[in-house]
Design a protein around this motif. Structure first.
Motif, PDB file in Angstrom:
ATOM      1  N   SER A 161       0.853  -1.186   0.000  1.00  0.00           N
ATOM      2  CA  SER A 161       0.000   0.000   0.000  1.00  0.00           C
ATOM      3  C   SER A 161       0.889   1.235   0.000  1.00  0.00           C
ATOM      4  CB  SER A 161      -0.895   0.023   1.239  1.00  0.00           C
ATOM      5  OG  SER A 161      -1.731  -1.111   1.273  1.00  0.00           O
ATOM      6  N   PRO A 162       0.592   2.216  -0.845  1.00  0.00           N
ATOM      7  CA  PRO A 162       1.423   3.430  -0.844  1.00  0.00           C
ATOM      8  C   PRO A 162       1.292   4.164   0.483  1.00  0.00           C
ATOM      9  CG  PRO A 162      -0.517   3.731  -2.219  1.00  0.00           C
ATOM     10  CD  PRO A 162      -0.500   2.284  -1.839  1.00  0.00           C
ATOM     11  N   PRO A 163       2.374   4.771   0.959  1.00  0.00           N
ATOM     12  CA  PRO A 163       2.297   5.492   2.233  1.00  0.00           C
ATOM     13  C   PRO A 163       1.571   6.825   2.075  1.00  0.00           C
ATOM     14  CG  PRO A 163       4.462   5.779   1.272  1.00  0.00           C
ATOM     15  CD  PRO A 163       3.716   4.826   0.361  1.00  0.00           C
ATOM     16  N   LEU A 164       1.100   7.348   3.182  1.00  0.00           N
ATOM     17  CA  LEU A 164       0.530   8.692   3.156  1.00  0.00           C
ATOM     18  C   LEU A 164       1.647   9.709   2.913  1.00  0.00           C
ATOM     19  CD1 LEU A 164      -1.847   8.417   6.235  1.00  0.00           C
ATOM     20  CD2 LEU A 164      -2.477   8.286   3.813  1.00  0.00           C
ATOM     21  N   GLU A 165       1.278  10.833   2.357  1.00  0.00           N
ATOM     22  CA  GLU A 165       2.272  11.871   2.086  1.00  0.00           C
ATOM     23  C   GLU A 165       2.928  12.313   3.389  1.00  0.00           C
ATOM     24  OE1 GLU A 165       0.390  15.029  -0.014  1.00  0.00           O
ATOM     25  OE2 GLU A 165      -0.232  13.755  -1.692  1.00  0.00           O
ATOM     26  N   ASP A 166       4.247  12.405   3.362  1.00  0.00           N
ATOM     27  CA  ASP A 166       5.038  12.902   4.492  1.00  0.00           C
ATOM     28  C   ASP A 166       4.798  12.088   5.780  1.00  0.00           C
ATOM     29  OD1 ASP A 166       6.974  14.684   5.501  1.00  0.00           O
ATOM     30  OD2 ASP A 166       5.429  15.916   6.431  1.00  0.00           O
ATOM     31  N   SER A 167       4.484  10.815   5.644  1.00  0.00           N
ATOM     32  CA  SER A 167       4.213  10.007   6.846  1.00  0.00           C
ATOM     33  C   SER A 167       5.481   9.424   7.456  1.00  0.00           C
ATOM     34  CB  SER A 167       3.246   8.867   6.509  1.00  0.00           C
ATOM     35  OG  SER A 167       3.793   8.016   5.519  1.00  0.00           O
ATOM     36  N   ARG A 168       6.552   9.332   6.611  1.00  0.00           N
ATOM     37  CA  ARG A 168       7.841   8.815   7.077  1.00  0.00           C
ATOM     38  C   ARG A 168       7.651   7.475   7.805  1.00  0.00           C
ATOM     39  NH1 ARG A 168       9.095  14.525   9.612  1.00  0.00           N
ATOM     40  NH2 ARG A 168       6.817  14.486   9.558  1.00  0.00           N
ATOM     41  N   GLY A 176       4.420   3.313  10.864  1.00  0.00           N
ATOM     42  CA  GLY A 176       5.076   2.009  10.754  1.00  0.00           C
ATOM     43  C   GLY A 176       6.092   2.065   9.637  1.00  0.00           C
ATOM     44  N   PHE A 177       6.412   0.918   9.088  1.00  0.00           N
ATOM     45  CA  PHE A 177       7.452   0.853   8.060  1.00  0.00           C
ATOM     46  C   PHE A 177       6.965   1.498   6.769  1.00  0.00           C
ATOM     47  CE2 PHE A 177      11.520  -1.441   7.606  1.00  0.00           C
ATOM     48  CZ  PHE A 177      11.841  -1.026   6.329  1.00  0.00           C
ATOM     49  N   ASN A 178       7.682   2.506   6.317  1.00  0.00           N
ATOM     50  CA  ASN A 178       7.301   3.238   5.120  1.00  0.00           C
ATOM     51  C   ASN A 178       7.509   2.357   3.888  1.00  0.00           C
ATOM     52  OD1 ASN A 178       7.867   5.080   2.722  1.00  0.00           O
ATOM     53  ND2 ASN A 178       7.161   6.564   4.235  1.00  0.00           N
ATOM     54  N   SER A 179       6.452   2.150   3.124  1.00  0.00           N
ATOM     55  CA  SER A 179       6.523   1.197   2.007  1.00  0.00           C
ATOM     56  C   SER A 179       7.387   1.699   0.857  1.00  0.00           C
ATOM     57  CB  SER A 179       5.113   0.849   1.506  1.00  0.00           C
ATOM     58  OG  SER A 179       4.425   2.008   1.087  1.00  0.00           O
ATOM     59  N   ASN A 180       7.593   3.001   0.746  1.00  0.00           N
ATOM     60  CA  ASN A 180       8.512   3.492  -0.295  1.00  0.00           C
ATOM     61  C   ASN A 180       9.931   3.019  -0.016  1.00  0.00           C
ATOM     62  OD1 ASN A 180       6.598   4.790  -1.821  1.00  0.00           O
ATOM     63  ND2 ASN A 180       6.897   6.795  -0.848  1.00  0.00           N
ATOM     64  N   TYR A 181      10.359   3.132   1.236  1.00  0.00           N
ATOM     65  CA  TYR A 181      11.689   2.629   1.585  1.00  0.00           C
ATOM     66  C   TYR A 181      11.719   1.103   1.577  1.00  0.00           C
ATOM     67  CZ  TYR A 181      15.971   1.641   4.128  1.00  0.00           C
ATOM     68  OH  TYR A 181      17.203   1.155   4.483  1.00  0.00           O
ATOM     69  N   LEU A 182      10.598   0.493   1.911  1.00  0.00           N
ATOM     70  CA  LEU A 182      10.539  -0.968   1.895  1.00  0.00           C
ATOM     71  C   LEU A 182      10.822  -1.507   0.492  1.00  0.00           C
ATOM     72  CD1 LEU A 182       9.987  -3.543   3.508  1.00  0.00           C
ATOM     73  CD2 LEU A 182       7.544  -3.249   3.030  1.00  0.00           C
ATOM     74  N   LEU A 185       7.154 -10.046   7.090  1.00  0.00           N
ATOM     75  CA  LEU A 185       8.057 -10.373   8.190  1.00  0.00           C
ATOM     76  C   LEU A 185       9.172  -9.339   8.298  1.00  0.00           C
ATOM     77  CD1 LEU A 185       8.945 -12.535  10.347  1.00  0.00           C
ATOM     78  CD2 LEU A 185      10.369 -13.512   8.539  1.00  0.00           C
ATOM     79  N   ALA A 186       9.756  -8.969   7.161  1.00  0.00           N
ATOM     80  CA  ALA A 186      10.845  -7.986   7.162  1.00  0.00           C
ATOM     81  C   ALA A 186      10.362  -6.640   7.691  1.00  0.00           C
ATOM     82  CB  ALA A 186      11.425  -7.838   5.759  1.00  0.00           C
ATOM     83  N   ALA A 187       9.189  -6.196   7.235  1.00  0.00           N
ATOM     84  CA  ALA A 187       8.663  -4.908   7.697  1.00  0.00           C
ATOM     85  C   ALA A 187       8.397  -4.939   9.202  1.00  0.00           C
ATOM     86  CB  ALA A 187       7.384  -4.565   6.940  1.00  0.00           C
ATOM     87  N   TYR A 188       7.827  -6.026   9.675  1.00  0.00           N
ATOM     88  CA  TYR A 188       7.459  -6.155  11.092  1.00  0.00           C
ATOM     89  C   TYR A 188       8.696  -6.155  11.981  1.00  0.00           C
ATOM     90  CZ  TYR A 188       4.506  -7.812  14.977  1.00  0.00           C
ATOM     91  OH  TYR A 188       3.816  -7.936  16.160  1.00  0.00           O
ATOM     92  N   ILE A 189       9.729  -6.875  11.554  1.00  0.00           N
ATOM     93  CA  ILE A 189      10.961  -6.963  12.355  1.00  0.00           C
ATOM     94  C   ILE A 189      11.807  -5.693  12.222  1.00  0.00           C
ATOM     95  CG2 ILE A 189      13.207  -8.113  12.472  1.00  0.00           C
ATOM     96  CD1 ILE A 189      11.790 -10.758  12.013  1.00  0.00           C
ATOM     97  N   LEU A 194      12.375  10.107   9.811  1.00  0.00           N
ATOM     98  CA  LEU A 194      13.153   9.990   8.585  1.00  0.00           C
ATOM     99  C   LEU A 194      12.426   9.110   7.572  1.00  0.00           C
ATOM    100  CD1 LEU A 194      16.653   9.373  10.230  1.00  0.00           C
ATOM    101  CD2 LEU A 194      15.681  11.556   9.458  1.00  0.00           C
ATOM    102  N   GLU A 195      12.624   9.415   6.295  1.00  0.00           N
ATOM    103  CA  GLU A 195      11.955   8.653   5.236  1.00  0.00           C
ATOM    104  C   GLU A 195      12.412   7.195   5.209  1.00  0.00           C
ATOM    105  OE1 GLU A 195       9.536   9.553   3.238  1.00  0.00           O
ATOM    106  OE2 GLU A 195       9.425  11.637   3.900  1.00  0.00           O
ATOM    107  N   ASP A 196      13.685   6.954   5.598  1.00  0.00           N
ATOM    108  CA  ASP A 196      14.214   5.586   5.577  1.00  0.00           C
ATOM    109  C   ASP A 196      14.275   4.964   6.978  1.00  0.00           C
ATOM    110  OD1 ASP A 196      16.261   7.014   6.726  1.00  0.00           O
ATOM    111  OD2 ASP A 196      17.799   6.373   5.295  1.00  0.00           O
ATOM    112  N   GLY A 197      13.689   5.648   7.955  1.00  0.00           N
ATOM    113  CA  GLY A 197      13.688   5.123   9.311  1.00  0.00           C
ATOM    114  C   GLY A 197      15.069   5.050   9.946  1.00  0.00           C
TER     115      GLY A 197
END
Length: 490
Positions: free
Chosen positions: A112-119, A123-129, A359-363, A378-381
């Motif tokens: 699912s695409p992240p919300l704008e500026d949600s970083r 939770g884990f930002n799917s753009n960086y994921l 699993l990767a996002a959760y961990i 941060l955008e990349d956590g």
């Protein structure tokens, strides 16, 4: 309407008197008692304990070795070589099939695409994921990481019906006349024995890594049952006390009657339980996290911002603990997983055990905000500020390839009980504590000493968070050396 200053003053006086009265009551109820946990026994394997007794042998283990037995083959001098070649071929095929399945699942991911500026606030930002899974799919070399994992000697042994995995690393060299100090190091969730790979050389070979060789250790890092290569319990009720007893038996089996222990996260509780079970066997306990619940000082949290010095809080404690609003919301944000895993671990486990990306996002989300809560901005956590993707994905693969995310989460449900006997028992072994500033919650020295009266070393660490050995191996190693030095000079 604001109450007059005189009324406010009376209110604060009443609160202070109530706190003092609470302290007096608590002091009478919880005077120091040299209690220990009963050293019982258990059987956590399938079925009932065999009457013939348990195989106590210690067997070498390699990460790439399949747990599946190849049946129906008889060894003779003529076919040993062909069997070895056959095993190598089968293991290679199994590895290829495993990676092919992983890649197919990654290729089918739906994000699912992240919300704008949600970083990382949701939770884990799917753009960086996308970057993480692209690296995982196309560049991450699992076979190379397996070689890294096998850099240290691995073993397995049966204890209380479970196959217990551990690494045992001895010093490559020792100063003349010196014997190594056995040190058990225990990981937590969502970590593994791999967290200790960078700190081990600083403990086993300190001189060649810029540290004094006054204290040289041989390090034992077991996997908690249900994590990685340690077999999961087949029965309900397997908690930290049972784990502590199993690890104590492991140390005895390795020939150690006295030893040091160190841990954070679940490892901190397991090591604490070991000290409560067998204090005469634990030379010293070093922690970088502490579970302190039934304690007068925790009741002072609401008043500490105003009467901190009265309760023995230092300036640094005040900086790390307040504002309360910030701490409260941080705990609220970071504890959702805790409620799920303490109540219905198998439900979320079904999803995580089926989806490598999930699993990767959760961990990995925990390796962001538990390393530094500001990383959620941060955008990349901030994941690659302290860790490499190879290290992070190796940790994920230890859960994925063994299928142990569900059994690891059950450990929360087994330990979140109202009748935990160990919570009210103080620990009467020498203790050292490293307070890392970005730990999920700061534990002041006064809190630590109330549960661990023989605290001899408390250090405010200059940086670092929850995964101390993984993030800041040099700092943690230095503090372990410091603690052992103070203890042995007493």
């Amino acid at each position: 309407m604001e109450p007059p200053d005189q009324i406010r003053g009376v209110m604060w006086l009443e609160i202070l008197l109530a706190s003092v009265l609470g302290f007096v009551i608590y002091w009478f109820v919880s005077k120091d008692k040299e209690e220990t946990l009963p050293l019982e026994d258990g059987w956590w394997g399938p079925g009932v304990r065999p009457t013939a007794g348990e195989d106590e042998s210690i067997r070498p283990f390699k990460v790439e070795t399949s747990d599946e037995e190849i049946n129906g083959l008889e060894l003779s001098s003529g076919n040993k070589l062909s069997l070895v070649l056959c095993l190598i071929h089968l293991l290679y095929l199994r590895s290829c099939i495993l990676l092919q399945d992983l890649h197919q699942r990654i290729d089918k991911v739906r994000l699912s695409p992240p919300l704008e500026d949600s970083r990382f606030h949701y939770g884990f930002n799917s753009n960086y994921l996308k970057k993480v899974i692209s690296y995982w799919r196309n560049e991450f070399d699992w076979r190379k990481q397996v070689e890294t994992l096998n850099r240290y000697p691995h073993f397995k042994t049966k204890i209380e019906g479970l196959d217990i995995h551990f690494i045992h690393v001895k010093p490559p060299q020792l100063p003349s006349g010196q014997t190594p100090k056995p040190l058990l190091m225990v990981h937590g969730w969502p970590g593994s024995f791999y967290e200790f790979y960078k700190i081990i050389p600083l403990l086993t070979d300190p001189k060649n890594h810029g540290l004094s060789d006054e204290h040289v250790f041989e390090v034992i890092c077991p996997s908690i049952p249900g994590y990685g290569f340690s077999e999961a319990s087949s029965k309900k009720g397997f908690d930290s006390v049972a784990t502590a007893r199993i690890f104590y038996k492991l140390m005895l089996r390795l020939g150690f009657q006295q030893f040091y222990i160190q841990g954070g996260d679940w490892g901190a509780l397991i090591c604490t339980n070991m000290a409560q079970l067998v204090p005469s066997h634990v030379k010293g306990l070093h922690l970088n996290m502490a579970f302190i619940l039934r304690n007068f000082y925790t009741l002072t949290l609401l008043l500490g911002w105003r009467f901190g010095r009265l309760f023995g809080y230092t300036k640094r404690d005040m900086e790390l603990m307040y504002s309360l609003k910030k701490i409260f919301f941080n705990l609220l944000r970071e504890s959702g997983y805790l409620h799920i895993q303490s109540t219905k671990p198998d439900t979320v486990g079904c999803a995580l055990n089926d989806s490598p990306v999930g699993l990767a996002a959760y961990i990995l989300e925990k390796f962001s905000t538990w390393t530094n809560p500001e990383f959620r901005d941060l955008e990349d956590g901030g994941l690659e500020r302290k860790f490499s993707l190879d290290d992070l994905l190796t940790g994920v693969m230890l859960y994925w390839t063994t299928g142990t995310i569900t059994s690891s989460q059950r450990f929360y449900k087994e330990n979140m009980r109202l009748d935990n006997r160990h919570e009210g028992i103080k620990v009467h072994v020498p203790m050292g504590f490293a307070a890392f500033p970005c730990e999920v919650i700061h534990v002041p020295e006064k809190w630590v000493k109330s549960k661990y009266p023989k605290l001899i070393s408390y250090s405010y660490m200059p940086r670092g968070g929850h995964f101390a050995a993984f993030e800041e191996p040099e700092l943690l190693a230095q503090d372990i050396h410091k603690f052992v030095g103070l203890l042995e000079r007493q």
